[in-house]
Each structure stands twice: as structure tokens, then as C-alpha cells.
Design an enzyme around this catalytic site. Structure first.
Site, PDB file in Angstrom:
ATOM      1  N   ASP A 126      28.574  59.144 -14.927  1.00  0.00           N
ATOM      2  CA  ASP A 126      27.180  59.731 -15.155  1.00  0.00           C
ATOM      3  C   ASP A 126      25.977  59.780 -13.898  1.00  0.00           C
ATOM      4  O   ASP A 126      25.917  58.272 -13.554  1.00  0.00           O
ATOM      5  CB  ASP A 126      26.892  59.246 -15.935  1.00  0.00           C
ATOM      6  CG  ASP A 126      25.716  60.030 -17.509  1.00  0.00           C
ATOM      7  OD1 ASP A 126      25.325  60.996 -16.985  1.00  0.00           O
ATOM      8  OD2 ASP A 126      25.539  59.699 -17.662  1.00  0.00           O
ATOM      9  N   HIS A 133      13.928  65.082 -16.659  1.00  0.00           N
ATOM     10  CA  HIS A 133      14.109  64.194 -17.787  1.00  0.00           C
ATOM     11  C   HIS A 133      13.783  62.821 -16.415  1.00  0.00           C
ATOM     12  O   HIS A 133      12.644  62.034 -17.294  1.00  0.00           O
ATOM     13  CB  HIS A 133      15.124  63.909 -18.230  1.00  0.00           C
ATOM     14  CG  HIS A 133      16.369  63.031 -18.421  1.00  0.00           C
ATOM     15  ND1 HIS A 133      16.095  62.851 -19.729  1.00  0.00           N
ATOM     16  CD2 HIS A 133      16.839  61.976 -17.735  1.00  0.00           C
ATOM     17  CE1 HIS A 133      16.242  61.770 -19.948  1.00  0.00           C
ATOM     18  NE2 HIS A 133      16.947  61.230 -18.714  1.00  0.00           N
ATOM     19  N   GLU A 199      21.949  62.631 -24.975  1.00  0.00           N
ATOM     20  CA  GLU A 199      21.133  63.443 -23.931  1.00  0.00           C
ATOM     21  C   GLU A 199      22.558  64.837 -24.065  1.00  0.00           C
ATOM     22  O   GLU A 199      23.163  64.471 -23.606  1.00  0.00           O
ATOM     23  CB  GLU A 199      21.946  62.185 -22.585  1.00  0.00           C
ATOM     24  CG  GLU A 199      21.159  61.492 -22.799  1.00  0.00           C
ATOM     25  CD  GLU A 199      20.720  60.524 -22.206  1.00  0.00           C
ATOM     26  OE1 GLU A 199      22.419  60.241 -20.803  1.00  0.00           O
ATOM     27  OE2 GLU A 199      20.377  59.285 -21.776  1.00  0.00           O
ATOM     28  N   GLU A 201      23.722  67.274 -21.214  1.00  0.00           N
ATOM     29  CA  GLU A 201      24.881  67.424 -20.194  1.00  0.00           C
ATOM     30  C   GLU A 201      25.363  68.103 -20.135  1.00  0.00           C
ATOM     31  O   GLU A 201      25.965  68.428 -20.926  1.00  0.00           O
ATOM     32  CB  GLU A 201      24.983  65.532 -19.516  1.00  0.00           C
ATOM     33  CG  GLU A 201      23.787  64.710 -19.929  1.00  0.00           C
ATOM     34  CD  GLU A 201      24.440  63.253 -19.062  1.00  0.00           C
ATOM     35  OE1 GLU A 201      24.923  63.514 -18.342  1.00  0.00           O
ATOM     36  OE2 GLU A 201      23.602  62.041 -19.759  1.00  0.00           O
ATOM     37  N   ASP A 233      25.933  62.746 -23.936  1.00  0.00           N
ATOM     38  CA  ASP A 233      25.631  61.222 -23.780  1.00  0.00           C
ATOM     39  C   ASP A 233      25.022  60.619 -25.088  1.00  0.00           C
ATOM     40  O   ASP A 233      23.890  60.305 -24.137  1.00  0.00           O
ATOM     41  CB  ASP A 233      25.705  61.689 -22.233  1.00  0.00           C
ATOM     42  CG  ASP A 233      25.620  59.733 -21.759  1.00  0.00           C
ATOM     43  OD1 ASP A 233      27.057  59.536 -21.756  1.00  0.00           O
ATOM     44  OD2 ASP A 233      25.351  59.330 -20.366  1.00  0.00           O
ATOM     45  N   ARG A 237      18.629  54.200 -26.856  1.00  0.00           N
ATOM     46  CA  ARG A 237      16.925  53.428 -26.175  1.00  0.00           C
ATOM     47  C   ARG A 237      16.884  52.081 -26.285  1.00  0.00           C
ATOM     48  O   ARG A 237      16.435  51.520 -25.191  1.00  0.00           O
ATOM     49  CB  ARG A 237      16.478  54.555 -26.442  1.00  0.00           C
ATOM     50  CG  ARG A 237      16.431  56.236 -26.256  1.00  0.00           C
ATOM     51  CD  ARG A 237      16.636  56.432 -25.141  1.00  0.00           C
ATOM     52  NE  ARG A 237      17.450  57.411 -24.213  1.00  0.00           N
ATOM     53  CZ  ARG A 237      17.963  58.254 -23.732  1.00  0.00           C
ATOM     54  NH1 ARG A 237      18.113  57.814 -23.277  1.00  0.00           N
ATOM     55  NH2 ARG A 237      17.782  59.252 -23.976  1.00  0.00           N
ATOM     56  N   GLN A 240      19.661  50.068 -23.973  1.00  0.00           N
ATOM     57  CA  GLN A 240      19.021  50.236 -22.704  1.00  0.00           C
ATOM     58  C   GLN A 240      17.886  49.730 -22.723  1.00  0.00           C
ATOM     59  O   GLN A 240      17.244  49.184 -21.455  1.00  0.00           O
ATOM     60  CB  GLN A 240      18.520  52.182 -22.937  1.00  0.00           C
ATOM     61  CG  GLN A 240      19.028  52.274 -21.079  1.00  0.00           C
ATOM     62  CD  GLN A 240      18.980  54.035 -21.344  1.00  0.00           C
ATOM     63  OE1 GLN A 240      18.440  54.906 -21.923  1.00  0.00           O
ATOM     64  NE2 GLN A 240      19.021  54.486 -20.475  1.00  0.00           N
ATOM     65  N   LYS A 253      25.325  53.119 -23.464  1.00  0.00           N
ATOM     66  CA  LYS A 253      25.869  54.079 -23.501  1.00  0.00           C
ATOM     67  C   LYS A 253      27.167  53.999 -23.467  1.00  0.00           C
ATOM     68  O   LYS A 253      27.856  55.625 -23.424  1.00  0.00           O
ATOM     69  CB  LYS A 253      25.698  54.183 -21.847  1.00  0.00           C
ATOM     70  CG  LYS A 253      24.217  54.660 -21.235  1.00  0.00           C
ATOM     71  CD  LYS A 253      23.804  55.897 -22.161  1.00  0.00           C
ATOM     72  CE  LYS A 253      22.148  55.834 -21.168  1.00  0.00           C
ATOM     73  NZ  LYS A 253      21.674  57.385 -20.674  1.00  0.00           N
ATOM     74  N   THR A 257      30.349  58.938 -25.843  1.00  0.00           N
ATOM     75  CA  THR A 257      30.354  60.661 -24.945  1.00  0.00           C
ATOM     76  C   THR A 257      31.195  61.132 -25.662  1.00  0.00           C
ATOM     77  O   THR A 257      32.355  61.403 -25.246  1.00  0.00           O
ATOM     78  CB  THR A 257      30.341  60.186 -23.076  1.00  0.00           C
ATOM     79  OG1 THR A 257      30.177  58.827 -23.031  1.00  0.00           O
ATOM     80  CG2 THR A 257      30.339  61.708 -22.983  1.00  0.00           C
ATOM     81  N   GLU A 364      12.608  62.178 -25.071  1.00  0.00           N
ATOM     82  CA  GLU A 364      11.437  63.118 -24.702  1.00  0.00           C
ATOM     83  C   GLU A 364      10.694  64.241 -25.568  1.00  0.00           C
ATOM     84  O   GLU A 364      10.046  64.510 -25.578  1.00  0.00           O
ATOM     85  CB  GLU A 364      12.123  63.766 -23.107  1.00  0.00           C
ATOM     86  CG  GLU A 364      12.830  63.112 -22.430  1.00  0.00           C
ATOM     87  CD  GLU A 364      13.731  63.416 -21.438  1.00  0.00           C
ATOM     88  OE1 GLU A 364      14.543  63.845 -21.928  1.00  0.00           O
ATOM     89  OE2 GLU A 364      12.575  64.727 -21.238  1.00  0.00           O
TER      90      GLU A 364
HETATM   91 CA    CA Z   1      23.508  59.891 -19.138  1.00  0.00          CA
END
Ligand code: CA
Length: 414
Positions: A126, A133, A199, A201, A233, A237, A240, A253, A257, A364
Site C-alpha cells: 500500500d 490526502h 480509503e 484507492e 482499504d 483510525r 491507527q 489496516k 481490503t 477528511e
Molecule cells: Ca491505504
């Protein structure tokens, strides 16, 4: 490389907004009712069983294989297969068009098709190549410092993630538990994440391995990229925030996925290649490339809140907002001589645009939970149990689209 002319049309009805035009012809794995798993393509509203076409003698395969997987096909081999599929579905070709029995057997409506994880990734990597971002995260978590860390414009930052929890679109996502520490708590605790996020991606699979100790020059990157998928993904938070120092993301994470089921070949994306982000300072020689692997792929994120039957768009972005391109990501990974494996999956990092409304995560969109968003009468900071998160992406051609379908997942309680 085989690019389908933009004027070509199929005898299969294809709506101009369909992601699966004759110009696309992606590859996936289909589990047809009552038959064996098979390699498949998509056109219009149908998934097409390639084993059935081969058994009928319409599709010739260059090497003997069961056709029940991607069988470590190279990009060259898939390109050739796609070229043959183009000929079969092109409007003047009557072979399959006029064979009703074969057509009924080989073509399943997409709405009824059970699609599997196309390739079980051998590794998951990743990156963090979405500059807006990275900059938003910097502004939120390091408000007294410049938003981008000093290495950002020199090195494509990434980490080796977890391949075992990569799942296909539609797989439910169990809310993970983890260790967190609230700002006002003295000691950490263990329990369900309170900050479950997505996320947005793009990802690609590697289709040509390299030997250990032999770095891949960046000019060779296109030969090694088999095809592209959408990636969600999923991230926790709060987990994390507590665990990432000093080695980076780990359990926040690795629980899940999700990827879209169709692998879109670089051949299909070629007409939508655009100039990559302007890079200043100039990248080091091993990351310098004339041919930037960036495409104009329009991305969209939708959320269907628990208990509602309507999905609402919460973000629109574009692959063009990546700072580091796909070939730079791959060349960077390979630069120390680590071997690339067939089936390794690379994700780009969260692709946020520059403006509010184009951000690629709840973190975000709600600015760390401080600005809840309205979603069809419901209010959200992070994802709640029962929420369904979907992403889609497509390139817009002249009267047709080359798209990825969707990647979606519903959150289940811990
Ligand atoms: Ca990611």
C-alpha cells in the site's frame, strides 16, 4: 498492446453509460450456477464464461490450462485473449451472435453473476501517493508543521501490508476490535473501533515476476503491470492513531481490503492516459520516466446509511490526483532488489482531490470527525454498523465508457 478503435461497436447491446463496452473487455472469475469456476469477461449487462467459448471451439487458448483461474497469465497472453474476444463480440461477427444455444449457456446477466476474488494476492503493498490526502492528514495531525513531511516529494512512501484479508466486492466487513487509547484516558483499552473508515484507492496486479537481486528499471514497469482494480482499504483510525508510531500502520489496516471483481487491462486504459502530476523537485534517476502511467479515471464514493434503501454520493475524485504514478511505485518497490511476484497487489494510497467533496476518506470528509456530514437524513462522522460503502470508477470515451464496476461492502457489528 491492443487498443479497440473507439468507433467499434458490439452486437451485444451496450448502454453508453455501461462500464463494460467493447472497448473494455476486462477479466474476472465467475462461478456460474451448477458449473465450475471460470475465467470470464464482461460486456454490456453480461458476464461471459470463457470456458464455454473455448469448449465450443470459438475461443482458442494459446496454452493448455483449466481456465478456472488467471493461471499466472502474462499481460501479453491476456492481451491476445482480449483481442480474440474483441473479434467474437464485434458487431459484424455472427459466430456467437447467431448461436442462441451457446449464447444462452455462456452469457449470464451481471445482476445474477457470482464473481469471485479475481486473483488471490501473493502480497499486498500500500502506497501513500495521494498528495492531497497526505497533506490533509498532515494539517489535521501536525498543525504546527508543513503539511507534507520532508521526504514526500522524494520517495514514494509505502508499506508491505497483509494479503490474506483482501476480499472481493460484496464481502461483508466485520467491524474490527483493537487497542486504542482515548486522549483523556490514562491507559489503553481493547474493543470495537469507533472510527471505522474507508480509503478510495486504485490498485494493480503484477503479471511478470522479477528475480531477487535484479531491480526492475522503471522503463520496464508497463510490462509488469497486469491490470487495474478499485481498492477500498478499510481503516480503523483510533487503532491507527495509537499503534502507528514508530513503524507505521499494522492492525488498523490488515483486517480487510476490498477490491472490484474485474481486472481492467492497461490496453483498455491506454486511450485515457494523461500527463501525471508535475513533480518538483525532479525525481531521482531511478524514478524518472518519460511515459507516465496516469489515467483519467473518474472516481465516486457512495454511502447507503444503515436502514436506508438509497445510496448517496459523498465524494468524487480522479486518479489524476496521485503524485507518484503506478510505474514509479513499482520501480521504487523493486529498487532494492526485492523480487516482484506474479499476483502481487499494489494499492495507490487514498486518492483525494484538492477540494472538499473530493476527499477519499471519512477522516477528511468530516475533518477528523469535527464536521459531521449529512447522508440522506442521517448524520455520519465515521462508518456505522449496517452502512454500505461503494466506490466506482470509469473513463469516459466518445459515446462509451471503460469502467471498473463497483467495489462495495456492508459493515457488520463487531
Ligand atoms: Ca491505504
Amino acid at each position: 498492446m491492443f487498443v479497440v478503435p473507439s468507433s467499434a461497436r458490439s452486437w451485444v447491446p451496450v448502454d453508453p453509460t455501461s462500464h463494460f463496452s467493447l472497448q473494455n473487455l476486462p477479466f474476472g472469475l465467475l462461478a456460474p450456477a451448477g458449473r465450475n469456476v471460470t475465467l470470464a469477461t464482461a460486456i454490456g449487462d453480461y458476464a461471459v464464461d470463457l470456458t464455454a467459448l473455448r469448449d465450443a471451439g470459438i475461443l482458442t487458448i494459446f496454452r493448455s490450462t483449466n481456465m478456472d483461474s488467471f493461471a499466472e497469465f502474462s499481460l501479453e497472453e491476456l492481451s491476445e485473449l482480449r483481442h480474440k474476444l474483441f473479434e467474437i463480440f464485434e458487431e459484424s461477427n455472427a459466430t456467437l451472435r447467431d448461436n442462441e444455444i451457446l449464447r444462452m449457456g455462456a452469457m449470464t446477466p451481471l445482476s445474477e453473476a457470482r464473481l469471485l476474488l479475481p486473483i488471490k494476492p501473493t502480497a499486498f503493498i500500500d502506497f501513500y501517493s495521494g498528495i492531497h490526502h497526505a497533506s490533509n492528514v498532515g494539517k489535521m495531525f501536525r498543525p504546527d508543521m508543513p503539511p507534507l513531511l520532508p521526504n514526500y516529494r522524494h520517495v514514494p512512501v509505502g508499506y508491505n501490508g497483509r494479503a490474506s484479508s483482501v476480499v472481493v466486492s460484496g464481502t461483508p466487513i466485520r467491524r474490527p476490535k483493537g487497542q486504542t487509547k482515548a486522549a483523556d484516558a490514562e491507559v489503553p483499552s481493547f474493543g470495537p473501533t469507533k472510527e471505522l473508515d474507508f480509503e478510495l484507492e486504485m490498485g494493480f496486479f503484477v503479471g511478470q515476476p522479477t528475480a531477487m537481486g535484479e531491480p526492475m528499471p522503471i522503463a520496464d514497469a508497463p510490462k509488469h503491470i497486469l491490470g487495474y482494480v478499485l481498492v477500498n482499504d478499510w481503516s480503523a483510525r483510533d487503532v491507527q492513531r495509537w499503534e502507528y508510531v514508530p513503524l507505521g500502520p499494522f492492525l488498523a489496516k490488515s483486517f480487510a481490503t476490498s477490491i472490484s471483481p474485474w481486472v481492467v487491462l492497461p490496453d483498455a486504459l491506454e486511450p485515457f492516459r494523461i500527463a501525471g502530476a508535475e513533480q518538483d523537485p525532479e525525481p531521482l534517476p531511478y524514478l524518472k520516466t518519460k511515459l507516465s502511467l496516469t489515467y483519467d479515471i473518474k472516481l465516486e464514493v457512495s454511502l447507503q446509511p444503515a436502514g436506508s434503501d438509497t445510496s448517496h454520493v459523498i465524494s468524487t475524485s480522479n486518479t489524476k490526483y496521485l503524485y507518484w504514478s503506478f510505474d514509479q511505485q513499482l520501480a521504487h518497490q523493486a529498487s532494492n532488489g526485492t523480487p516482484l511476484g506474479w499476483g502481487d497487489l499494489y494499492a495507490s494510497g487514498t486518492i483525494s482531490g484538492p477540494l472538499e467533496g473530493s476527499f477519499g476518506s471519512m477522516l477528511e470528509l468530516t475533518w477528523k470527525g469535527s464536521k459531521p456530514i449529512e447522508v440522506g437524513g442521517a448524520t455520519r462522522t465515521f462508518l456505522e454498523d449496517g452502512d454500505t460503502l461503494s466506490m466506482t470508477g470509469y473513463c469516459q470515451g466518445d459515446g462509451f465508457r471503460v469502467g471498473f464496476g463497483t467495489v462495495s461492502g456492508t459493515v457488520e457489528p463487531a
